[in-house]
Write an enzyme that holds these catalytic residues in place. Structure first.
Site, PDB file in Angstrom:
ATOM      1  N   ASN A   1      86.844 -13.316 -16.643  1.00 42.94           N
ATOM      2  CA  ASN A   1      86.704 -11.878 -16.354  1.00 42.94           C
ATOM      3  C   ASN A   1      86.181 -11.399 -14.979  1.00 42.94           C
ATOM      4  O   ASN A   1      86.078 -12.455 -13.973  1.00 42.94           O
ATOM      5  CB  ASN A   1      85.232 -11.686 -17.255  1.00 42.94           C
ATOM      6  CG  ASN A   1      84.806 -10.244 -17.049  1.00 42.94           C
ATOM      7  OD1 ASN A   1      85.422  -9.246 -17.446  1.00 42.94           O
ATOM      8  ND2 ASN A   1      83.564  -9.763 -17.008  1.00 42.94           N
TER       9      ASN A   1
ATOM     10  N   ASP B   1      77.732 -11.779 -18.180  1.00 43.79           N
ATOM     11  CA  ASP B   1      77.955 -11.898 -16.385  1.00 43.79           C
ATOM     12  C   ASP B   1      77.374 -13.065 -15.767  1.00 43.79           C
ATOM     13  O   ASP B   1      77.092 -13.081 -14.667  1.00 43.79           O
ATOM     14  CB  ASP B   1      77.681 -10.678 -15.627  1.00 43.79           C
ATOM     15  CG  ASP B   1      78.303  -9.296 -16.178  1.00 43.79           C
ATOM     16  OD1 ASP B   1      79.645  -9.236 -16.754  1.00 43.79           O
ATOM     17  OD2 ASP B   1      77.803  -8.213 -16.456  1.00 43.79           O
TER      18      ASP B   1
ATOM     19  N   SER C   1      83.738 -10.253  -8.254  1.00 46.02           N
ATOM     20  CA  SER C   1      83.664 -11.567  -8.519  1.00 46.02           C
ATOM     21  C   SER C   1      84.339 -11.890  -9.964  1.00 46.02           C
ATOM     22  O   SER C   1      84.281 -11.127 -11.035  1.00 46.02           O
ATOM     23  CB  SER C   1      81.929 -11.958  -9.061  1.00 46.02           C
ATOM     24  OG  SER C   1      81.308 -11.882  -8.029  1.00 46.02           O
TER      25      SER C   1
ATOM     26  N   HIS D   1      84.227  -8.971 -12.543  1.00 41.31           N
ATOM     27  CA  HIS D   1      82.785  -8.022 -12.564  1.00 41.31           C
ATOM     28  C   HIS D   1      82.745  -7.496 -11.241  1.00 41.31           C
ATOM     29  O   HIS D   1      82.885  -8.021 -10.027  1.00 41.31           O
ATOM     30  CB  HIS D   1      81.685  -8.706 -12.635  1.00 41.31           C
ATOM     31  CG  HIS D   1      80.587  -7.882 -12.872  1.00 41.31           C
ATOM     32  ND1 HIS D   1      80.143  -7.198 -14.142  1.00 41.31           N
ATOM     33  CD2 HIS D   1      79.352  -8.003 -11.951  1.00 41.31           C
ATOM     34  CE1 HIS D   1      78.997  -6.476 -13.637  1.00 41.31           C
ATOM     35  NE2 HIS D   1      78.776  -6.792 -12.569  1.00 41.31           N
TER      36      HIS D   1
END
Length: 216
Positions: A110, A148, A139, A112
């Site tokens: 992912n 996260d 990030s 972020h």
């Protein structure tokens, strides 16, 4: 080297998806195919981006499911029909269940919009400005059950300018997201980065702090 299969999950406009599509189509050093794009929102513009690139585009509307667990179970079944090597979240605005995350352990990443571990969650640009920070960034991390909170692979940093508003800061950072996300995907599909038992390994060496992408 085996061509890796990638499924991308989206919820919105898909600008990071477009950066990944461009990379896969244009960079011969990226042995990968995006085999499907799946959205939990029928109106996500990213679906049009996928269709334009002749990538199968699927909708799985979370609103039609009675629970988060039921949706994640159906999503997992749909993803697995494409037998992906990696699942990439590109603006996928869903909190995923622990069982779903565990199923793709070490294979799901992912991006972020903050310098994790700072500013997990939403409204990161507003919070950075409210705190008077001199620096902001994005990030790319492996996804774990903690929101996260997965191990961070690579970051990119930008200065916070006196004239910045949340909108201006978000727009400047987005251009850097379009650089850092494809770079991490390139490293992943070339087997340079893996999530091992002790943490992230880069070409066999344990990563002690996130990689930093130089400003372009």
């Amino acid at each position: 080297m085996k061509t890796k299969r990638i499924v991308v999950l989206i919820s919105g406009s898909g600008s990071n998806l477009q950066a990944l599509i461009d990379q896969v189509h244009q960079d011969p050093q990226v042995p990968a195919d995006i085999v499907a794009v799946i959205s939990n929102r029928p109106d996500a513009y990213g679906l049009e981006r996928a269709k334009t690139a002749a990538i199968p585009a699927q909708v799985l509307d979370h609103k039609t499911f009675p629970s988060r667990e039921a949706f994640d179970s159906a999503l997992q079944a749909l993803i697995d029909t494409y037998a992906p090597d990696y699942v990439i979240l590109a603006g996928f605005m869903r909190i995923l269940t622990a069982d779903f995350v565990s199923h793709y352990h070490g294979r799901m990443i992912n991006i972020h919009p903050s310098l994790l571990p700072d500013y997990k969650g939403t409204h990161t640009h507003e919070r950075v400005l409210a705190d008077g920070k001199a620096e902001h960034g994005a990030s790319v991390h492996f996804v774990t059950a903690e929101l996260d909170g997965g191990p961070v692979i690579m970051q990119v940093k930008i200065p916070v300018l006196p004239s910045d508003t949340p909108e201006l800061l978000a727009a400047r950072l987005l251009t850097q997201e379009h650089r850092v996300y494809p770079e991490v995907v390139k490293q992943l599909v070339n087997d340079r980065i893996v999530l091992g038992a002790q943490g992230i390994e880069v070409e066999g060496r344990l990563l002690t702090q996130p990689l930093l992408l130089a400003n372009g």
